[in-house]
Design an enzyme around this catalytic site. Structure first.
Site, PDB file in Angstrom:
ATOM      1  N   ARG A 172       0.866  -1.175   0.000  1.00 61.72           N
ATOM      2  CA  ARG A 172       0.000   0.000   0.000  1.00 61.72           C
ATOM      3  C   ARG A 172       0.905   1.228   0.000  1.00 61.72           C
ATOM      4  O   ARG A 172       2.077   1.166   0.375  1.00 61.72           O
ATOM      5  CB  ARG A 172      -0.924   0.018   1.218  1.00 61.72           C
ATOM      6  N   ARG A 176      -2.749  10.728   2.073  1.00 62.03           N
ATOM      7  CA  ARG A 176      -3.563  11.473   3.039  1.00 62.03           C
ATOM      8  C   ARG A 176      -4.230  12.651   2.347  1.00 62.03           C
ATOM      9  O   ARG A 176      -3.565  13.424   1.659  1.00 62.03           O
ATOM     10  CB  ARG A 176      -2.685  12.016   4.169  1.00 62.03           C
ATOM     11  N   ARG A 249      20.280  -5.605   0.852  1.00 54.30           N
ATOM     12  CA  ARG A 249      20.765  -4.365   0.264  1.00 54.30           C
ATOM     13  C   ARG A 249      21.576  -3.662   1.347  1.00 54.30           C
ATOM     14  O   ARG A 249      21.271  -3.770   2.543  1.00 54.30           O
ATOM     15  CB  ARG A 249      19.606  -3.469  -0.187  1.00 54.30           C
ATOM     16  N   ARG A 280      18.985  10.244  -0.296  1.00 53.79           N
ATOM     17  CA  ARG A 280      18.574  11.339   0.576  1.00 53.79           C
ATOM     18  C   ARG A 280      19.779  12.010   1.205  1.00 53.79           C
ATOM     19  O   ARG A 280      20.878  11.436   1.246  1.00 53.79           O
ATOM     20  CB  ARG A 280      17.618  10.854   1.662  1.00 53.79           C
ATOM     21  N   GLU A 300      23.249   9.511   1.568  1.00 49.95           N
ATOM     22  CA  GLU A 300      23.025   8.071   1.744  1.00 49.95           C
ATOM     23  C   GLU A 300      22.926   7.402   0.373  1.00 49.95           C
ATOM     24  O   GLU A 300      22.062   7.735  -0.427  1.00 49.95           O
ATOM     25  CB  GLU A 300      21.745   7.859   2.554  1.00 49.95           C
ATOM     26  N   TYR A 348      13.062  -6.701   8.557  1.00 52.80           N
ATOM     27  CA  TYR A 348      13.196  -5.282   8.838  1.00 52.80           C
ATOM     28  C   TYR A 348      12.413  -4.971  10.107  1.00 52.80           C
ATOM     29  O   TYR A 348      11.249  -5.306  10.231  1.00 52.80           O
ATOM     30  CB  TYR A 348      12.659  -4.439   7.678  1.00 52.80           C
ATOM     31  N   ASP A 350      11.497  -1.856  12.984  1.00 55.24           N
ATOM     32  CA  ASP A 350      11.604  -0.516  13.559  1.00 55.24           C
ATOM     33  C   ASP A 350      12.133  -0.666  14.985  1.00 55.24           C
ATOM     34  O   ASP A 350      12.060  -1.744  15.589  1.00 55.24           O
ATOM     35  CB  ASP A 350      10.233   0.174  13.585  1.00 55.24           C
TER      36      ASP A 350
END
Length: 369
Positions: A172, A176, A249, A280, A300, A348, A350
């Site tokens: 997804r 917003r 990666r 970025r 980066e 991954y 957080d």
């Protein structure tokens, strides 16, 4: 009787939380790390009063009040809210995709105008079953957002054309229809005041830590020291790559200390065109609302991973998933070795998820002891 109850391999978030909680339970612990510093990828280097996130930006965010209170018990967190911008061919756009973005793209003002524009573009494409990431993204947000803000960034990030990447990578895309540049929806978010080293130092206070110590260089000797091992490194390497190497990666970072007070006015600016090699630029002082006379920026660069290079993002395709399942089956049969963290679990995470997983794992360990 062995010298330690626990040998924890890796002084990152998972290892540090596990060590702290086990220490509270009276366990004697040795933490080792191959790097010359604690903290794993959340480590910060202080450059003239600026806490530089050496391994990429880390913004803490969670909806879990208990996790938020847990980290704040070691160091107070500030009110930093991530509101990045994206640069595409000298055009600036707000992220995440919101009414500011749509106004910048199409000069629309109302949510209905923006919805109509997106739906008009999606309908014109006539994509019924997305076959790859490009078609998946186009079917979610239409042509303009995809071409300017997704395509180049994604192809740099993964080192592959978007048409060669599987559709499931983008399940997804958050869109917003409000004028809200807050990147995360989480209730709690911020940065430790004084940097992440304060959090790690708090977690590891009173615990023996040996840095510049590679487990694989002294495996038998180190294993013999403790009753139980907690391993937070690469699972495939632990088992000598017997089912092949798990792929990742990687990232490389180019840090610059500049004699100006403010380089870009934002902690994060994404560069979404493919012709610019970095994804970025990070300006670290903005994480803590710094007023120093100089600044530090970091470019980066995504890169291919190979053994010896720091692994960042697991490539969870079919081949790697099959191999990881074989490794995890081996890990589950171990009786005095525990595995945890993003590398050992090949996923991954957080930061709040790492901490939650470590708390669950250490509670299970204490329950078994």
């Amino acid at each position: 009787m062995k010298e330690y109850d626990l040998l924890i391999i890796g002084a990152g978030l998972f290892g540090s939380v596990f060590a702290h909680e086990a220490c509270k339970a009276g366990k004697k612990i040795l933490v080792i790390d191959k790097r010359s510093h604690k903290g794993g990828n959340v480590y910060c280097e202080n450059v003239e009063g600026i806490n530089v996130h050496k391994y990429g930006p880390h913004i803490f965010h969670t909806n879990d009040k208990k996790i938020w209170e847990y980290v704040n018990s070691f160091v107070e967190f500030n009110r930093f809210t991530l509101s990045p911008v994206a640069m595409y061919k000298d055009e600036l756009y707000n992220l995440p995709f919101n009414m500011n973005t749509f106004s910048q793209l199409w000069k629309v003002r109302t949510p209905q105008e923006a919805k109509d524009k997106i739906q008009e573009q999606i309908a014109a494409l006539n994509i019924e079953e997305p076959k790859n990431l490009e078609e998946q993204a186009l079917s979610l947000v239409g042509t303009d957002i995809y071409e300017k803000l997704i395509k180049g960034y994604t192809e740099k990030q993964w080192g592959r054309k978007a048409t060669e990447l599987p559709a499931f990578i983008i399940k997804r895309l958050p869109v917003r229809f409000t004028y809200d540049n807050n990147y995360f929806n989480d209730k709690y978010q911020g940065i430790p005041i004084g940097g992440y080293n304060k959090l790690i130092d708090g977690l590891l206070e009173g615990i023996e830590v040996r840095l510049d110590t590679d487990f694989f260089e002294s495996r038998e000797e180190l294993t013999a020291l403790a009753e139980t091992i907690v391993f937070t490194g690469q699972l495939d390497r632990f088992y000598d790559y017997r089912f092949g190497k798990l792929e990742y990666r990687s990232l490389t970072f180019e840090h610059q200390h500049l004699p100006i007070s403010n380089y870009q006015g934002s902690a994060l600016v994404n560069y979404t065109e493919k012709e610019i090699p970095y994804t970025r630029i990070i300006e670290h002082k903005h994480f803590e609302f710094g007023t120093q006379p100089t600044t530090v920026i970091t470019k980066e660069f995504p890169s291919e991973w190979e053994p010896g290079v720091e692994p960042y993002y697991p490539i969870n395709d079919e081949r790697n998933s099959v191999a990881f399942k074989k490794y995890s089956d081996l890990a589950e049969k171990e009786t005095n070795i525990l595995f945890g963290g993003r590398l050992a679990e090949y996923r991954y995470y957080d930061m709040h998820q790492v901490i939650g997983a470590a708390l669950t794992a250490v509670n299970k360990y204490k329950g078994n002891k």
